[in-house]
Scaffold this active site. Structure first.
Site, PDB file in Angstrom:
ATOM      1  N   ASP A 174       1.220  -3.162  -2.312  1.00 50.03           N
ATOM      2  CA  ASP A 174       2.640  -2.827  -2.321  1.00 50.03           C
ATOM      3  C   ASP A 174       3.483  -4.086  -2.425  1.00 50.03           C
ATOM      4  OD1 ASP A 174       3.921  -3.501   0.643  1.00 50.03           O
ATOM      5  OD2 ASP A 174       1.786  -3.046   0.757  1.00 50.03           O
ATOM      6  N   SER A 175       4.582  -3.989  -3.163  1.00 47.17           N
ATOM      7  CA  SER A 175       5.551  -5.081  -3.297  1.00 47.17           C
ATOM      8  C   SER A 175       4.848  -6.358  -3.778  1.00 47.17           C
ATOM      9  CB  SER A 175       6.276  -5.292  -1.969  1.00 47.17           C
ATOM     10  OG  SER A 175       7.422  -6.090  -2.146  1.00 47.17           O
ATOM     11  N   ALA A 176       4.818  -7.426  -2.962  1.00 44.58           N
ATOM     12  CA  ALA A 176       4.077  -8.621  -3.358  1.00 44.58           C
ATOM     13  C   ALA A 176       2.604  -8.301  -3.535  1.00 44.58           C
ATOM     14  CB  ALA A 176       4.259  -9.721  -2.319  1.00 44.58           C
ATOM     15  N   HIS A 189      12.320   0.918  -0.612  1.00 44.94           N
ATOM     16  CA  HIS A 189      11.222   0.054  -1.025  1.00 44.94           C
ATOM     17  C   HIS A 189       9.966   0.345  -0.202  1.00 44.94           C
ATOM     18  CE1 HIS A 189       9.415  -3.534  -2.703  1.00 44.94           C
ATOM     19  NE2 HIS A 189       9.245  -4.064  -1.514  1.00 44.94           N
TER      20      HIS A 189
END
Length: 330
Positions: free
Chosen positions: A165-167, A288
């Site tokens: 997820d994300s990074a 997010h």
């Protein structure tokens, strides 16, 4: 089955009151706090310390979830198992988010234990090295080393899934590209939740004001920091510029009001142009990486059912390919 893997999904569930309330809370707390802290090294250190304190508070996990610590060379991780009768011959390798400087395998257990249950296999959640002490290249090196370690332990590449997820979504995409470029056997599929995929200066920012959680200016500031001295358009730095030819099926999940939404869309379009089946899901007004909020958000619990369908489609595609090969050989 190709249609099951290569499609756009815009779930039309009514936005829950929990999501509406949480968006308001994030907008009034986390977004301004992030805007204030992510301006210098001191602020980053403070943010990291606050998140570190949160890790020391034991999370409430179901009785059927077990955690086992693991060491991988320069980094560590944990095995997460949920439920009985998991297929121990298969594994999901997970890369947590946190903008490459905060969070850990422990903070992301609300995702990893549900993925273990969803994929019916253990999850290896990696604590890769992060900034500001370490570089993007070192984070990627840890991810690749963990994958190679799984191969050395006897896991077949088709029995390995990657997710993040994300990074960690960035790391998932960069790992797939790097493995392909090195001629390594590739995993069965990759899942990216709100991936941060464009760290270049050319990104355009949609949802600048509507994102309830991430301030676009601070995301850009972090991108400049992590790419200092690098080519920001290198696909391993900004996977949105990658050639995805030969990459296994992808699932990309975003929220409609995220500042990173467009980056996920661009990866999906690029991968499809390179012949990769992509399931792209855009959830209305979700923050997010909303999957991490499954303890409180109904939508976050539902997204794991969608991920389960993706995994089923990947398995069916694989079974169909094996059958076709057998018929051709006959």
């Amino acid at each position: 089955m190709g249609n099951e893997l290569n499609r756009d999904v815009h779930p039309e569930y009514p936005v829950s009151w929990q999501a509406a309330a949480l968006n308001g809370l994030l907008r009034g707390t986390m977004k301004p706090m992030t805007s204030l802290l992510l301006r210098n090294t001191t602020g980053m250190a403070l943010a990291s310390r606050v998140m570190g304190l949160g890790e020391r508070v034991p999370g409430i996990l179901p009785n059927h979830v077990t955690i086992e610590q693991e060491k991988f060379g320069a980094c560590s991780g944990e095995w997460v198992r949920a439920g009985d009768g998991l297929d121990e011959g298969k594994v999901l390798l997970y890369f947590h988010g946190g903008a490459y400087f905060v969070c850990s395998a422990a903070t992301h257990r609300p995702i990893t234990w549900r993925l273990s249950l969803t994929a019916d296999r253990p999850v290896l959640s990696l604590d890769y090295r992060q900034g500001p002490v370490h570089t993007l290249a070192e984070s990627l090196s840890d991810a690749l080393a963990a994958y190679e370690c799984l191969l050395e332990r006897g896991y077949a590449p088709e029995d390995i899934l990657l997710a993040g997820d994300s990074a960690g979504g960035h790391l998932t995409l960069a790992s797939l590209l790097a493995l392909r470029d090195r001629g390594m056997p590739l995993p069965a599929a990759g899942v990216c939740l709100s991936p941060w995929s464009d760290l270049s200066n050319s990104r355009s920012r949609v949802n600048h004001w509507s994102d309830p959680m991430l301030p676009a200016g601070r995301v850009d500031w972090l991108a400049r920091r992590w790419t200092d001295g690098l080519d920001p358009c290198d696909p391993l730095v900004s996977p949105v510029y990658g050639d995805y030819t030969g990459i296994p099926p992808l699932m990309i999940v975003t929220g409609s009001t995220e500042v990173l939404r467009e980056e996920g869309q661009r990866v999906a379009l690029s991968a499809r142009e390179n012949g990769v089946p992509v399931t792209y899901e855009e959830w209305r007004r979700m923050p997010h990486v909303f999957a991490i909020l499954a303890d409180v958000l109904p939508e976050a619990r539902m997204v794991f059912k969608h991920i389960s369908r993706f995994f089923d489609a990947v398995e069916s595609r694989r079974a169909g390919a094996v059958l076709s090969d057998a018929e051709a050989a006959a």
